[in-house]
Scaffold this active site. Structure first.
Site, PDB file in Angstrom:
ATOM      1  N   CYS A   1      70.935  23.552  25.748  1.00 28.40           N
ATOM      2  CA  CYS A   1      72.079  23.128  24.939  1.00 28.40           C
ATOM      3  C   CYS A   1      73.021  24.305  24.642  1.00 28.40           C
ATOM      4  O   CYS A   1      73.680  24.818  25.537  1.00 28.40           O
ATOM      5  CB  CYS A   1      71.597  22.421  23.688  1.00 28.40           C
ATOM      6  SG  CYS A   1      72.899  21.397  22.936  1.00 28.40           S
TER       7      CYS A   1
ATOM      8  N   HIS B   1      69.043  17.836  25.295  1.00 26.35           N
ATOM      9  CA  HIS B   1      67.823  18.134  24.539  1.00 26.35           C
ATOM     10  C   HIS B   1      66.674  17.253  25.023  1.00 26.35           C
ATOM     11  O   HIS B   1      66.215  16.358  24.294  1.00 26.35           O
ATOM     12  CB  HIS B   1      68.049  17.892  23.043  1.00 26.35           C
ATOM     13  CG  HIS B   1      68.816  18.958  22.349  1.00 26.35           C
ATOM     14  ND1 HIS B   1      68.274  20.180  22.028  1.00 26.35           N
ATOM     15  CD2 HIS B   1      70.100  19.001  21.913  1.00 26.35           C
ATOM     16  CE1 HIS B   1      69.178  20.926  21.422  1.00 26.35           C
ATOM     17  NE2 HIS B   1      70.296  20.234  21.339  1.00 26.35           N
TER      18      HIS B   1
ATOM     19  N   GLU C   1      63.681  17.806  25.061  1.00 25.96           N
ATOM     20  CA  GLU C   1      62.490  17.983  24.219  1.00 25.96           C
ATOM     21  C   GLU C   1      62.533  17.150  22.939  1.00 25.96           C
ATOM     22  O   GLU C   1      61.523  17.056  22.225  1.00 25.96           O
ATOM     23  CB  GLU C   1      62.314  19.463  23.859  1.00 25.96           C
ATOM     24  CG  GLU C   1      63.215  19.983  22.742  1.00 25.96           C
ATOM     25  CD  GLU C   1      64.667  20.234  23.157  1.00 25.96           C
ATOM     26  OE1 GLU C   1      65.477  20.606  22.293  1.00 25.96           O
ATOM     27  OE2 GLU C   1      64.991  20.058  24.344  1.00 25.96           O
TER      28      GLU C   1
END
Length: 301
Positions: A141, A234, A236
């Site tokens: 990011c 993102h 994750e």
């Protein structure tokens, strides 16, 4: 994958409850293997949440990983100093070492110019250090935008509105190991107010775009045979991360848009669907296998 962390790291109990194998220092000493040495520079405000997310993401291969956490040399308002003092290192403590892999996370500073960020000089030092001391680095990011800017001179631009939600992405260069096992189209979360233009990224001959979206631009790119990997979203994120961010911004009176393609019936009262975890796990598994484990020397020194 057994991941070695300190025995009393709070995230460990949560991860073990999910039947993910976490190993403490004592048991790791009995393993006759050379584990991968991975360091994560955690720039996110809720550091404990990010620790849990990354432990999940790195837990899907049989390779043992020693995971170290680093935080920038600055005050953190959202994580207790006791936690940072116990579980985090300073960059000065590891800069003399070599590592198999590095992850630099996003950071909530994207509305600022890079040079105005109070830890920018330290991040620049870490990015330059990674060129000689790390086999492969993932930039997530804001860190991806920072790397595009620092290494290639690409400037970010403000978006008309915040990109927040789950978006469809198309895979390119399918024979590249990083996207091995990906479907032609996959979903991934984004949460950002700025971007590096797709035109600038595609125009750079040193960078190969592996996945992009018609709605939010480049998602995944690679350079130097995997020494640098850029992820603009993102993957994750947990099921509820975008929900937390949306309701936090509502509470601040920012009148945010509802995250796209996230809540069933577009209703924030409904439980969000988790639609991106499989591809997120595949991404990190491929990174560890093809760009770290198979590329790193046995003797890091």
């Amino acid at each position: 994958m057994p991941i070695k962390v300190q025995k009393d790291l709070p995230a460990r109990a949560i991860i073990e409850h999910e039947n993910i194998f976490i190993m403490d220092e004592t048991r790791a000493l009995t393993q006759d293997v050379r584990p991968l040495e991975i360091v994560m520079v955690n720039l996110m405000p809720l550091k404990e949440d990010t620790e849990i997310q990354m432990l999940r993401s790195l837990s899907n291969t049989p390779i043992q990983v020693n995971l170290y956490f680093v935080a920038p040399n600055r005050e953190c308002k959202n994580t207790p100093m006791s936690h940072l003092n116990q579980f985090y290192l300073k960059f000065e403590e590891i800069k003399h070492r070599k590592f198999d892999g590095l992850i630099i996370t996003g950071a909530p500073v994207e509305l600022m110019e890079f040079e105005d960020v109070d830890f920018w000089d330290e991040i620049v030092e870490i990015m330059d250090w990674s060129q000689t001391n790390v086999t492969s680095t993932i930039f997530l990011c804001w860190a991806a935008q920072a790397a595009f800017y620092h290494f290639y001179g690409m400037k970010k631009r403000m978006l008309d509105r915040k990109v927040s939600g789950i978006y469809r992405h198309n895979v390119h260069h399918r024979k590249t190991p990083l996207v091995r096992g990906f479907d032609d189209v996959f979903l991934a979360p984004h949460s950002r107010n700025t971007e590096i233009s797709a035109e600038d990224i595609y125009a750079n001959e040193e960078i190969t775009v592996l996945a992009d979206s018609e709605n939010v631009g480049v998602f995944l790119a690679i350079a130097e045979d995997g020494k640098k990997i850029f992820v603009t979203g993102h993957p994750e994120y947990d099921r509820k991360t975008l929900d937390y961010e949306y309701k936090r911004d509502m509470g601040r009176g920012l009148n945010p848009s509802i995250p796209e393609n996230y809540y069933p019936d577009n209703n924030p009262e409904n439980k969000p669907l988790l639609t991106w975890r499989a591809h997120a796990n595949t991404l990190y598994t491929n990174w560890l296998n093809y760009y770290v484990y198979q590329a790193t020397p046995y003797d890091l020194n």
